[in-house]
Scaffold this motif. Structure first.
Motif, PDB file in Angstrom:
ATOM      1  N   ASN A 228      43.473  35.009  38.964  1.00 42.13           N
ATOM      2  CA  ASN A 228      43.516  36.086  37.974  1.00 42.13           C
ATOM      3  C   ASN A 228      44.106  35.592  36.650  1.00 42.13           C
ATOM      4  O   ASN A 228      43.655  35.976  35.563  1.00 42.13           O
TER       5      ASN A 228
ATOM      6  N   HIS B 282      41.545  33.667  34.893  1.00 42.65           N
ATOM      7  CA  HIS B 282      40.590  34.629  34.315  1.00 42.65           C
ATOM      8  C   HIS B 282      41.119  35.176  32.986  1.00 42.65           C
ATOM      9  O   HIS B 282      40.389  35.233  31.993  1.00 42.65           O
ATOM     10  N   ASN B 283      42.387  35.551  32.963  1.00 37.19           N
ATOM     11  CA  ASN B 283      42.985  36.077  31.733  1.00 37.19           C
ATOM     12  C   ASN B 283      43.096  35.011  30.648  1.00 37.19           C
ATOM     13  O   ASN B 283      42.978  35.306  29.450  1.00 37.19           O
TER      14      ASN B 283
ATOM     15  N   ARG C  57      36.665  33.792  31.513  1.00 40.30           N
ATOM     16  CA  ARG C  57      35.493  33.580  32.378  1.00 40.30           C
ATOM     17  C   ARG C  57      35.480  34.601  33.513  1.00 40.30           C
ATOM     18  O   ARG C  57      36.511  35.175  33.849  1.00 40.30           O
ATOM     19  N   LYS C  58      34.307  34.801  34.113  1.00 37.72           N
ATOM     20  CA  LYS C  58      34.165  35.783  35.179  1.00 37.72           C
ATOM     21  C   LYS C  58      35.036  35.403  36.376  1.00 37.72           C
ATOM     22  O   LYS C  58      35.067  34.243  36.788  1.00 37.72           O
ATOM     23  N   TRP C  59      35.716  36.430  36.941  1.00 36.22           N
ATOM     24  CA  TRP C  59      36.638  36.194  38.044  1.00 36.22           C
ATOM     25  C   TRP C  59      35.926  35.561  39.240  1.00 36.22           C
ATOM     26  O   TRP C  59      36.418  34.613  39.842  1.00 36.22           O
TER      27      TRP C  59
ATOM     28  N   LEU D 245      35.215  31.892  38.745  1.00 36.20           N
ATOM     29  CA  LEU D 245      36.447  31.106  38.860  1.00 36.20           C
ATOM     30  C   LEU D 245      36.883  30.971  40.314  1.00 36.20           C
ATOM     31  O   LEU D 245      37.334  29.901  40.747  1.00 36.20           O
TER      32      LEU D 245
END
Length: 238
Positions: A156, A159-160, A164-166, A169
């Motif tokens: 997460n 991602h932050n 990029r899309k969780w 990742l």
């Protein structure tokens, strides 16, 4: 634990905290039972489990639960390293369910030692059942809506940080765990361990099982909630 946006699917419980913690811990138990049975099936396990299981062969005196907990601590440290300013000290609370998971994993591995399916079809059937249990445990943990496990917290954080899309990742992260697991197996044991067709099956099935549980729950309990709200509105109107 999978990251998800299932709040709009109507499965998240934001009610009684005691009920939610009970749901969360039951979810952890069912998840670890699923992991244990998948290991007993013997035809491949998830990337995280393959890494921690491989480490038990490299250092036999240490349990898989202990290695799993060590991995969670490492992920918490990495989450801090990636975005130190965004890190909250309450994130350390995620080590509590991580410790519970580690203990329950070792317990379930102990009580399933006798499970040894013979024919390949039995191993395959056990793995499919194990993945169903694992996914149901994840579903309950998602529903409880309490704490992100450190591994998911790390993804997460990435991602932050990157935007990029969780899901992408998480896939890259799982592939990274597989590479590390295979590398350790190759260096210390002569060959990769616990990475087989069951590893691919796990990746395919768990997400689909969670979608199934979400659909069934939403259709069953979502309709009841809608009917209850409609009845309440009717009473209020009169």
């Amino acid at each position: 634990m999978e990251h998800t946006t299932t709040a709009d699917a109507g499965i998240i419980d934001n009610g009684n905290l005691v009920r939610r913690w009970a749901t969360y811990i039951i979810g952890i138990y069912i998840l670890t039972m699923g992991v244990s049975l998948a290991i007993r099936a013997g035809i491949g396990i998830s990337p995280q489990s393959s890494l921690t299981r491989t480490m038990t062969l490299v250092i036999p005196g240490v349990s898989q639960g202990t290695f799993n907990f060590a991995l969670e601590i490492l992920m918490l440290v990495l989450a801090f390293a990636v975005m130190p300013k965004a890190f909250r000290w309450r994130n350390l609370l995620s080590l509590i369910p991580s410790a519970i998971l580690a203990s329950l994993l070792d317990f379930n591995l102990m009580i399933t030692e006798w499970v040894a399916p013979g024919p390949y079809i039995a191993k395959l059937g056990l793995l499919v059942f194990a993945d169903a249990l694992l996914a149901f445990g994840l579903f309950l943990m998602i529903r409880a809506n309490l704490v992100l496990m450190p591994i998911d917290l790390f993804v997460n954080t990435l991602h932050n940080k990157t935007g990029r899309k969780w899901g992408n990742l998480k896939t890259l992260f799982d592939c990274g765990l597989l590479i590390v697991s295979a590398g350790i197996g190759l260096i210390f044991l002569g060959a990769p361990q616990f990475i087989r067709e069951g590893t691919i099956l796990n990746a395919l099935l768990v997400g689909q099982y969670i979608k199934l549980y979400t659909f069934v729950y939403s259709r069953t309990f979502g309709r009841r909630a809608t009917a209850a709200r409609a009845a309440s509105a009717e009473v209020t109107a009169t």
